[in-house]
Design an enzyme around this catalytic site. Structure first.
Site, PDB file in Angstrom:
ATOM      1  N   HIS A 473       5.713   2.399   5.408  1.00 14.17           N
ATOM      2  CA  HIS A 473       5.239   2.319   3.785  1.00 14.17           C
ATOM      3  C   HIS A 473       5.168   0.858   3.153  1.00 14.17           C
ATOM      4  O   HIS A 473       4.170   0.468   2.543  1.00 14.17           O
ATOM      5  CB  HIS A 473       6.382   3.191   3.179  1.00 14.17           C
ATOM      6  CG  HIS A 473       6.262   3.340   1.784  1.00 14.17           C
ATOM      7  ND1 HIS A 473       5.557   4.457   1.217  1.00 14.17           N
ATOM      8  CD2 HIS A 473       6.420   2.719   0.770  1.00 14.17           C
ATOM      9  CE1 HIS A 473       5.364   4.334  -0.074  1.00 14.17           C
ATOM     10  NE2 HIS A 473       6.086   3.186  -0.480  1.00 14.17           N
ATOM     11  N   GLU A 474       6.302   0.004   3.360  1.00 14.72           N
ATOM     12  CA  GLU A 474       6.307  -1.038   2.725  1.00 14.72           C
ATOM     13  C   GLU A 474       5.139  -1.950   3.115  1.00 14.72           C
ATOM     14  O   GLU A 474       4.541  -2.812   2.435  1.00 14.72           O
ATOM     15  CB  GLU A 474       7.841  -1.788   2.895  1.00 14.72           C
ATOM     16  CG  GLU A 474       9.094  -1.052   1.952  1.00 14.72           C
ATOM     17  CD  GLU A 474       8.565  -0.593   0.677  1.00 14.72           C
ATOM     18  OE1 GLU A 474       7.987  -1.359  -0.158  1.00 14.72           O
ATOM     19  OE2 GLU A 474       8.928   0.595   0.131  1.00 14.72           O
ATOM     20  N   HIS A 477       2.143  -1.367   1.528  1.00 12.94           N
ATOM     21  CA  HIS A 477       1.951  -2.329   0.090  1.00 12.94           C
ATOM     22  C   HIS A 477       1.481  -3.759   0.732  1.00 12.94           C
ATOM     23  O   HIS A 477       0.878  -4.403   0.020  1.00 12.94           O
ATOM     24  CB  HIS A 477       3.182  -2.276  -0.448  1.00 12.94           C
ATOM     25  CG  HIS A 477       3.716  -0.812  -1.181  1.00 12.94           C
ATOM     26  ND1 HIS A 477       2.749  -0.557  -2.057  1.00 12.94           N
ATOM     27  CD2 HIS A 477       4.615  -0.537  -1.138  1.00 12.94           C
ATOM     28  CE1 HIS A 477       3.348   0.560  -2.449  1.00 12.94           C
ATOM     29  NE2 HIS A 477       4.692   0.873  -2.159  1.00 12.94           N
ATOM     30  N   HIS A 480      -2.127  -4.234   0.901  1.00 18.79           N
ATOM     31  CA  HIS A 480      -2.686  -4.276  -0.104  1.00 18.79           C
ATOM     32  C   HIS A 480      -2.704  -5.698  -0.603  1.00 18.79           C
ATOM     33  O   HIS A 480      -3.559  -6.021  -1.299  1.00 18.79           O
ATOM     34  CB  HIS A 480      -2.076  -3.089  -1.117  1.00 18.79           C
ATOM     35  CG  HIS A 480      -3.016  -2.704  -2.062  1.00 18.79           C
ATOM     36  ND1 HIS A 480      -2.641  -1.833  -3.011  1.00 18.79           N
ATOM     37  CD2 HIS A 480      -4.276  -2.892  -2.275  1.00 18.79           C
ATOM     38  CE1 HIS A 480      -3.584  -1.426  -3.577  1.00 18.79           C
ATOM     39  NE2 HIS A 480      -4.796  -2.065  -3.354  1.00 18.79           N
TER      40      HIS A 480
END
Ligand SMILES: [Zn+2]
Length: 713
Positions: A473-474, A477, A480
């Site tokens: 998940h992290e 980010h 991105h």
């Protein structure tokens, strides 16, 4: 204005380390405050110079100049935020307390500057003559709407009214959080008879005794967590204790005393509605969603309404299972939501027995990081990672990597801060130490923070499957941020709407179980054997268990939030309990069996933490993530070509395009709900409402110029 920063302060000049990474070997805790203050003063001078420029407004002398301003402030603040959250101490916290209100005022200084707005408005009104490229047009739109949203275009009388409303809203928000803090503390369950705590472990009972001692009480105290459900409800064997704890949670700030939050709530809802009306909006949700992907209340509510039939059916079904189990065990009471987790936990153990210790043996932290998370980044996007040891960090346990593109050009620096510390905030997060911007000539320096347990020296850190998911998940980010490719920092990377920012991260979680990725990292730390297929099947099967409850309680809270923020300015002050009961009764969910994750009286997200009318963003971005993963599955799964397409059309785009158009270009259609329901095993979506958007057409070109949907800061 404060004097300029002494040259001895490490923030006085950009760092000379690679990518201008802050030099934590030189920065002292006492350096942040003067750097932040000097940074604000410097940006004020820069903004005044732009606002008072005698030359007619141009894109360059106004917007590009604003984007170039505040370098010192940003430099100091990115480093400060990182250490204050991940490695804090008294000095840093005092700096935070001192600067928080100054940042709010600093923002007002820029966005309430009438001369500056005049220049921005001039550019906006003359846009046709300016020959702007799409990113410039988007930047102008973002600034213009942000000024308008702050009230710059209101007549003077309404501006006075606005300032008064802002002040009252801000006071009420602070009051809410202060009252709730005190109320939640006071509402903790206090018991004197240890028999009432049967079912809790010795450690939990000892903790409850400690909590009582800290409050100078005899016996035991179970403090409240912020959600409706409480962790102990899973283990407590006494229905009576469960019911007491649950009611303490539900009514925590409804005791008619000084900490009752209901008077604040009813006024806050009305003040927000009045503020929305000043801007000509029907309600607060429409006022505040202008820069989000959903754009308005109707779209967000429509999303929740379409999920309701399938989710409420699953809620009912799960409730039947719970009641059946309770009956089979001779329960002589009416089963309530207070009992849900006690029985759900037993069903979970019966049906999906996963030995979490056995599972952990396949998840060694280093291997998950390099052969899982990074490997997926390589297979999808062509990234390679090279560890380096020469960049100082705020903790000796941190790891630093150079990130290279497929052509061996360096894209970013990526850091990981893995272990739990007493002076680290809970949870996991991603942020930047340096923001990407071609205008400023800066490349991204990105970090992920986790709270994993540090292993004993020489031992591997074995982590849970949940932790594995968090790392993917992290890193989502992180991608991105790594692929950010913007001229202007305001539009760069993860600087996107609340209902978009969790899309890449939740999307990236899907690769943890990918058949190409999983065997590459999930290898037994001793034997070297790949994770057995039956364990993988158990993980997959357990994923859909109890999701009627877990998804349902979030969707109900999102609905309650939107209903509070759908009130028109003309509505009278509401009776909080009645309003809430009506809203939930009309939500379409099974609220009798599954209560909202937050009741109004303790819904901190929406009354004081900046998520008003925005709680739907959590399930919304999950919908985008699973719909996008379905696109991959329909197009050959994990391939470089598919990864490149996602990178080109989503991950590298920042906020340069309208989110809905960006999304349609990527998948060829509007977001679909069914993959989200499938992920949680929630059945079929209700019939689609009459189309509100154009039917799916061939994907528009990637460079579709943006028109709507800008975001503020
Ligand atoms: Zn996230």
């Amino acid at each position: 204005m404060s004097a300029s920063l002494p040259a001895s302060n490490p923030f006085a000049k950009p760092s000379t380390l690679p990518f201008e990474t802050p030099d934590f070997s030189r920065i002292k805790d006492s350096d942040y405050l003067p750097a932040l203050l000097a940074g604000m003063a410097q940006q004020k001078r820069e903004v005044l110079a732009i606002a008072n420029n005698p030359a007619p407004p141009t894109f360059d002398n106004t917007l590009a100049a604003l984007e170039k301003s505040g370098l010192l402030l940003e430099r100091a603040n990115l480093a400060f935020s990182a250490v204050n959250q991940a490695n804090t101490n008294d000095t840093l916290q005092a700096t935070d307390t001192k600067t928080a209100p100054l940042f709010a005022a600093h923002n007002d200084f820029i966005y309430l500057n009438a001369k500056l707005f005049k220049r921005v408005k001039y550019l906006h009104d003359h846009q046709a003559e300016l020959n702007l490229n799409p990113e410039q047009a988007k930047l102008l739109d973002v600034y213009y709407k942000q000024f308008v949203h702050a009230g710059a275009e209101l007549p003077a009388s309404k501006q006075t009214e606005l300032k008064a409303l802002n002040k009252r809203i801000s006071t009420h928000q602070t009051q809410f959080s202060q009252k709730l803090l005190a109320a939640a503390k006071a509402a903790a369950l206090h018991v004197t008879d240890p028999a009432a705590l049967a079912g809790l472990s010795n450690e939990q009972i000892a903790a409850a005794a400690e909590a009582a001692k800290a409050r100078k009480l005899s016996g035991y105290v179970l403090p409240l967590q912020n959600t409706t459900q409480q962790p102990s409800l899973e283990s407590l064997t006494s229905h009576a204790t469960r019911q007491q704890l649950f009611e303490a949670s539900l009514n925590r700030a409804e005791h008619g005393d000084a900490n009752d939050t209901r008077a604040v709530i009813r006024e806050l809802a009305q003040l927000r509605a009045k503020k929305a009306a000043l801007f000509g909006n029907a309600n607060w949700a429409d006022y505040t969603l202008y820069d989000q992907m959903a754009k308005d209340r109707a779209t967000a509510v429509g999303f929740l309404d379409r999920l309701a039939p399938a989710v409420s059916a699953k809620e009912h079904k799960e409730a039947e299972d719970i009641r059946a189990l309770a009956r089979s065990q001779g329960a002589n009471f009416e089963v309530t939501p207070a009992d849900w987790n006690f029985y759900a936990d037993q069903i979970r153990k019966q049906r999906y027995a996963i030995d979490s210790d056995q599972l952990k043996q396949y998840f060694a932290f280093n291997r998950v990081l390099t052969d899982g998370v990074s490997y997926a980044g390589n297979q999808l996007y062509g990234l390679t990672f090279k560890e380096r040891k020469d960049i100082p960090t705020w903790s000796p346990d941190m790891r630093v990597f150079d990130v290279f593109d497929q052509d061996d050009k360096q894209l970013a620096i990526f850091m990981v801060d893995p272990w739990k510390r007493d002076n680290k905030n809970g949870g996991a997060w991603m942020s930047n130490l340096v923001n990407q911007s071609y205008l400023r000539g800066t490349k991204p320096v990105i970090y992920n923070v986790y709270n994993l347990t540090k292993p004993a020296p020489g031992q591997p850190a074995l982590i849970s499957y949940d932790d594995v998911t968090t790392m993917f998940h992290e890193f989502g980010h992180g991608l991105h941020g790594i692929f950010a490719s913007q001229v202007y920092p305001t539009l760069s990377g993860t600087n996107v709407a609340r209902d978009f920012v969790e899309f890449p991260s939740q999307f990236n979680e899907n690769w943890a179980l990918d058949p190409k990725v999983l065997p590459h990292y999930a290898v037994h730390y001793k034997t070297g054997q790949t994770i057995p297929q039956d364990l993988v099947q158990k993980i997959l099967a357990a994923r859909t268990f109890n999701q009627g409850y877990e998804v349902g309680e979030v969707l109900e809270a999102a609905r309650l939030d939107l209903d509070w923020h759908s009130l028109p300015a003309t509505a009278p002050l509401q009776d909080v309990d009645k309003f809430e009961a009506d809203a939930l009764a009309h939500s379409g969910y099974d609220v009798a069996d599954v209560p909202s994750r937050y009741r109004s009286n303790y819904f901190l997200h929406i009354w004081s933490n900046g998520y008003s009318a925005g709680y739907y963003a959590y399930p919304w971005t999950k919908m985008l993530a699973q719909d996008s993963f379905a696109w991959f599955q329909q197009h050959g799964g994990l391939t470089r070509a598919n990864g490149q397409r996602f990178r080109d059309m989503i991950l590298s785009r920042g906020n340069t395009l309208d989110y809905a158009e960006m999304y349609r270009a990527w998948t060829g259609h509007d977001p679909q709900i069914q993959p989200y329901l499938d992920f949680y095993g929630l059945g079929s979506a209700g019939a689609a409402p009459p189309p509100t958007a154009e039917p799916a057409a061939p994907p528009p070109p990637v460079e579709t110029p943006a028109k709507k949907g800008e975001r503020g800061r």
